[in-house]
Design a protein around this motif. Structure first.
Motif, PDB file in Angstrom:
ATOM      1  N   ASP A  12       7.897   7.900  -0.432  1.00  9.27           N
ATOM      2  CA  ASP A  12       7.872   6.430   0.158  1.00  9.27           C
ATOM      3  C   ASP A  12       9.015   6.084   0.910  1.00  9.27           C
ATOM      4  N   THR A  33       0.845  -1.178   0.038  1.00  2.00           N
ATOM      5  CA  THR A  33       0.007   0.008   0.145  1.00  2.00           C
ATOM      6  C   THR A  33       0.746   1.182  -0.105  1.00  2.00           C
ATOM      7  N   ARG A  34       2.004   1.301   0.574  1.00  5.46           N
ATOM      8  CA  ARG A  34       2.862   2.460   0.783  1.00  5.46           C
ATOM      9  C   ARG A  34       4.300   2.003   0.421  1.00  5.46           C
ATOM     10  N   GLY A  35       4.062   1.119  -0.318  1.00  5.52           N
ATOM     11  CA  GLY A  35       5.404   0.885  -1.302  1.00  5.52           C
ATOM     12  C   GLY A  35       6.618   0.323  -0.407  1.00  5.52           C
ATOM     13  N   PRO A  45      -9.026   4.576  -4.363  1.00  6.55           N
ATOM     14  CA  PRO A  45      -7.847   5.139  -4.737  1.00  6.55           C
ATOM     15  C   PRO A  45      -6.743   4.724  -3.518  1.00  6.55           C
ATOM     16  N   MET A  58       3.684   5.398  -3.954  1.00  3.88           N
ATOM     17  CA  MET A  58       2.572   4.912  -3.257  1.00  3.88           C
ATOM     18  C   MET A  58       2.049   5.664  -2.213  1.00  3.88           C
ATOM     19  N   VAL A  59       2.713   5.979  -1.046  1.00  2.00           N
ATOM     20  CA  VAL A  59       2.283   6.891  -0.213  1.00  2.00           C
ATOM     21  C   VAL A  59       1.324   7.806  -0.545  1.00  2.00           C
ATOM     22  N   LYS A  76      -0.896   7.947  -2.444  1.00  4.35           N
ATOM     23  CA  LYS A  76      -2.295   7.304  -2.941  1.00  4.35           C
ATOM     24  C   LYS A  76      -2.775   6.527  -1.736  1.00  4.35           C
TER      25      LYS A  76
END
Lengths: 304, 304
Positions: free
Chosen positions: B252, A209-211, A242, B289-290, B292
């Motif tokens: 990220d 979700t956060r890489g 999203p 990613m963060v 999103k």
């Protein structure tokens, strides 16, 4: 070469939030492609309330269509004794996967139990599996953070693992259900759980979700986790939300581990082909990165 | 709290392959947003042949518009003495960033030199920087793999670092230019280079082409790298080439490191806002990613 066992979770965790119903035949084709790529343990479906998770309403039909493979362990995810009974009644589930949740708020939202209640339920599920001549394991959801309660104390997860170990599961999984883990936390918690339940293998389950998904996988493997959940394509999460994101991608994890000298038994090229096929079924490009990148190094030893 | 220095590379490495010319004013707005988010060292442009890299043709104009900040180190990337002279002539570049390449084939493609030639050029550039009262550093490109030659021997990179250290750079960077590194390789190479050039700080530069970017950052930091290159939004690579992918995303990396108890001096919320603004400028969702994902944990301590 050191080895890590990969558990394929695309058919269950990868698909469960998809709003469009995926045909049972496509789910079975995905399962067959995973097996062809070398997968030998796989979460194939869950036995939960079809009104809560419509995508898994075909659990019995999926089980009826599973390839007859003595060398593949099929996992059915269950939340309670009723789900366990359904799974066992199919005659095709080799292993029950129970879920205990680290916080009360998430346990109530996810399965209508307290956290302690979810531990007791998991113990019952594991006992039912054993009584039926199958195996049982348990995953501690929200081990690294809760969407409702925020931070989760390591001591709580360690205590749950110790309590769950009394039921003699074949392994205990630590899940970063909402993708908020970081590798320092992973190193610490995997180490503490291993120390608390010596002899019980530790599996890990990360979302990207956060890489941080692959960094967390790497930290977990370095800390002694022996099994890694992943989904072909990095499938998972909801395409209409999203903020949602998928499981770590099986092919990305396999790329990283194999390049790092750690065997997985999986065939990267077959996984990438499965990603491309699955993207066609889902009609979108899947999050996994390796499947979008050029091969490296090329088979003939030359690049370009 | 241990600290890692982040070098922002979005204005140069992040943008250089964009086919659509980004307005100089937008580049300067990006630079200003990065500074407002806490960035104190930044690759602002490169002084290369504008026919080869049209996106960087406004190098002098970017430099003319840089905020006057004594506390920010502006890096200009240069490949040779001509580029170094251009950068120094602006009067606004604080640090020259040279590039040596680990393989002959990539060095020829990238800058028309052999690998050894690129080492000599970097030494000359660092000397020019010092003579002008500035600082010079060097990045070893393709340290973890080459798009033409494939695997790159660690010994080659270590020998280059030792040779480059003779020019007394303020640091040596190890770049995974094409995103094929894995964390075991990173651990090994960072350790060997540190041992070969004691006293010279090691910076790392990773692309997330195959999903391993943050795992590589984590391994590098654990191995003693002290500075990490990253680009806001994970910008970089070419949007028209499906196989290309960007730098690791600044936000990220900052999320991962700060959650792991490692300070960066950067403001995550400001970085996420910069990602969203930059996505608007580029008219696409950026890879980071963060930006999103929902915030975690929320400021008030409760989630949802």
């Amino acid at each position: 070469m050191p080895m890590i066992e990969m558990v394929e979770v695309a058919p269950r965790d990868g698909l469960q939030n998809e709003k469009t119903q995926i045909a049972t035949a496509d789910k079975l084709a995905l399962i067959e492609r995973a097996i062809a790529a070398g997968v030998r343990r796989m979460e194939v479906t869950s036995f939960v309330n079809p009104r809560a998770v419509p995508q898994m309403a075909d659990a019995e039909a999926v089980c009826a269509g599973l390839p007859e493979r003595a060398d593949v362990t099929y996992i059915g995810l269950v939340m309670n004794a009723r789900g366990a009974a359904r799974a066992l009644a199919t005659g095709r589930i080799d292993q029950l996967g129970a879920v205990s949740v680290a916080t009360d708020t998430f346990a109530m939202a996810n399965q209508g139990q307290t956290s302690d209640g979810s531990v007791a339920a998991a113990q019952e599920i594991i006992a039912m599996a054993r009584a039926a001549g199958k195996t049982g394991q348990v995953t501690i959801a929200a081990s690294f953070g809760c969407p409702f309660a925020g931070e989760v104390a390591e001591d709580r997860v360690v205590a749950m693992a110790a309590e769950l170990a009394k039921a003699d599961p074949v392994e205990i999984g630590l899940a970063d259900t909402i993708g908020v883990g970081n590798p320092a936390h992973v190193t610490s918690l995997v180490g503490k759980v291993r120390a608390a339940v010596p002899g019980v293998p530790v599996r890990v389950h990360f979302h990207n979700t956060r890489g941080t998904g692959l960094a967390n996988v790497w930290a977990a493997v370095q800390a002694g986790a022996v099994t890694v959940d992943a989904a072909i394509g990095g499938l998972g999460g909801c395409p209409f939300a999203p903020g949602a994101a998928g499981n770590v991608s099986t092919e990305d994890v396999v790329y990283m581990l194999e390049r790092a000298g750690i065997g997985t038994g999986l065939d990267l090229a077959a996984l990438i082909a499965a990603n491309h096929w699955l993207g066609g079924v889902m009609d979108r490009t899947l999050p996994g990165m390796v499947a979008k990148a050029p091969p490296f190094p090329k088979q003939d030893g030359a690049n370009q």
